[in-house]
Motif scaffolding. Sequence first.
Motif, mmCIF file in Angstrom:
data_model
loop_
_atom_site.group_PDB
_atom_site.id
_atom_site.type_symbol
_atom_site.label_atom_id
_atom_site.label_comp_id
_atom_site.label_asym_id
_atom_site.label_seq_id
_atom_site.Cartn_x
_atom_site.Cartn_y
_atom_site.Cartn_z
ATOM 1 N N GLY A 87 0.882 -1.312 0.003
ATOM 2 C CA GLY A 87 -0.028 0.079 -0.131
ATOM 3 C C GLY A 87 0.744 1.252 0.152
ATOM 4 N N TRP A 88 1.943 1.154 0.934
ATOM 5 C CA TRP A 88 2.818 2.381 0.866
ATOM 6 C C TRP A 88 3.528 2.667 -0.472
ATOM 7 C CZ3 TRP A 88 2.555 6.398 3.307
ATOM 8 C CH2 TRP A 88 2.075 6.464 4.856
ATOM 9 N N ASP A 89 4.006 1.493 -1.149
ATOM 10 C CA ASP A 89 4.441 1.578 -2.397
ATOM 11 C C ASP A 89 3.580 2.329 -3.397
ATOM 12 O OD1 ASP A 89 6.948 0.368 -1.678
ATOM 13 O OD2 ASP A 89 6.240 -1.543 -2.143
ATOM 14 N N ARG A 90 2.267 2.001 -3.656
ATOM 15 C CA ARG A 90 1.256 2.367 -4.394
ATOM 16 C C ARG A 90 1.315 4.012 -4.200
ATOM 17 N NH1 ARG A 90 -1.548 -1.705 -4.580
ATOM 18 N NH2 ARG A 90 -2.763 -1.024 -2.478
ATOM 19 N N ALA A 91 0.885 4.123 -2.851
ATOM 20 C CA ALA A 91 0.624 5.409 -2.251
ATOM 21 C C ALA A 91 1.839 6.605 -2.594
ATOM 22 C CB ALA A 91 0.119 5.503 -0.881
ATOM 23 N N LEU A 92 2.976 6.228 -2.452
ATOM 24 C CA LEU A 92 4.233 6.934 -2.512
ATOM 25 C C LEU A 92 4.284 7.431 -4.146
ATOM 26 C CD1 LEU A 92 6.760 5.838 0.340
ATOM 27 C CD2 LEU A 92 4.969 8.001 0.264
ATOM 28 N N ARG A 93 4.145 6.338 -4.777
ATOM 29 C CA ARG A 93 4.141 6.705 -6.302
ATOM 30 C C ARG A 93 2.940 7.562 -6.935
ATOM 31 N NH1 ARG A 93 4.728 0.825 -6.746
ATOM 32 N NH2 ARG A 93 2.604 0.660 -7.222
ATOM 33 N N LEU A 152 1.781 9.780 -4.723
ATOM 34 C CA LEU A 152 2.185 10.976 -4.330
ATOM 35 C C LEU A 152 3.156 11.859 -5.061
ATOM 36 C CD1 LEU A 152 2.179 13.480 -2.044
ATOM 37 C CD2 LEU A 152 3.936 11.998 -0.837
ATOM 38 N N LYS A 153 4.191 11.070 -5.600
ATOM 39 C CA LYS A 153 5.126 11.641 -6.653
ATOM 40 C C LYS A 153 4.425 12.273 -7.598
ATOM 41 C CE LYS A 153 9.292 10.316 -9.007
ATOM 42 N NZ LYS A 153 10.147 11.113 -8.826
ATOM 43 N N HIS A 154 3.498 11.476 -8.208
ATOM 44 C CA HIS A 154 2.856 11.950 -9.449
ATOM 45 C C HIS A 154 1.872 13.007 -9.285
ATOM 46 C CE1 HIS A 154 0.135 11.830 -12.757
ATOM 47 N NE2 HIS A 154 0.835 11.450 -13.414
ATOM 48 N N LEU A 155 1.288 13.221 -8.276
ATOM 49 C CA LEU A 155 0.609 14.233 -7.774
ATOM 50 C C LEU A 155 1.551 15.525 -7.818
ATOM 51 C CD1 LEU A 155 -2.148 15.520 -6.830
ATOM 52 C CD2 LEU A 155 -1.355 15.064 -4.208
ATOM 53 N N LEU A 156 2.608 15.428 -6.957
ATOM 54 C CA LEU A 156 3.198 16.701 -6.980
ATOM 55 C C LEU A 156 4.054 17.045 -8.056
ATOM 56 C CD1 LEU A 156 4.392 16.126 -3.144
ATOM 57 C CD2 LEU A 156 2.424 17.555 -3.909
ATOM 58 N N GLU A 157 4.340 16.225 -8.828
ATOM 59 C CA GLU A 157 5.303 16.468 -10.039
ATOM 60 C C GLU A 157 4.417 16.727 -11.235
ATOM 61 O OE1 GLU A 157 9.476 14.003 -8.724
ATOM 62 O OE2 GLU A 157 8.262 13.244 -10.442
ATOM 63 N N TYR A 158 3.398 15.903 -11.579
ATOM 64 C CA TYR A 158 2.912 16.086 -12.754
ATOM 65 C C TYR A 158 1.235 16.702 -13.029
ATOM 66 C CZ TYR A 158 6.955 13.026 -13.654
ATOM 67 O OH TYR A 158 8.063 12.543 -13.803
ATOM 68 N N ALA A 159 0.500 16.480 -11.808
ATOM 69 C CA ALA A 159 -0.773 16.799 -11.949
ATOM 70 C C ALA A 159 -0.836 18.429 -11.941
ATOM 71 C CB ALA A 159 -1.713 16.317 -10.746
#
Length: 160
Positions: free
Chosen positions: A136-142, A144-151
């Motif tokens: 769950g953390w692996d999926r959530a942190l990916r 988070l990264k996408h949200l902060l970098e690309y969204a």
Amino acid sequence: MRLERALDINAPADRILNAFFDAGALRAWWGVTNAVTTPRPLGPYVLEWSPSELRDEVLGPLGGVFRGTVMQFESGSGFFVADVFWLPPDGDPIGPMALDVAVTEGEGGATRLRLTQSGFDESVRWRRYYEVVGLGWDRALRSLKHLLEYAPPNVAHNVP
């Protein structure tokens, strides 16, 4: 037993930390349905997910409530949550645990996020919990990264 994850995110440290406390951001990257979080000593850190339709053979349905108390918060540096328990939709709580999140800004705009979740009791439920929560953390942190970098900001719920 402990779970450790590290990830580089191209965002300022404070923006990453804010994403752990902003209800809109938590919904976007971690899929919570409700959040009551206060980034200050003795503040609550309570997250809720809807019960999953999938039923784990040991833990039952996933979802439920993750709750603890913020013991330390340092802007631009990280936070520590103690007395953490996971209250599943069915069954007994798992805890106590601790959650430690640290950020370190590097050169070139990347910030290193280090997350450690710890606490353990010698049981099948605890071992299974860490197996499931690790994924769950692996999926959530990916996410988070996408949200902060690309969204775009409107999708990122204007995380400051």
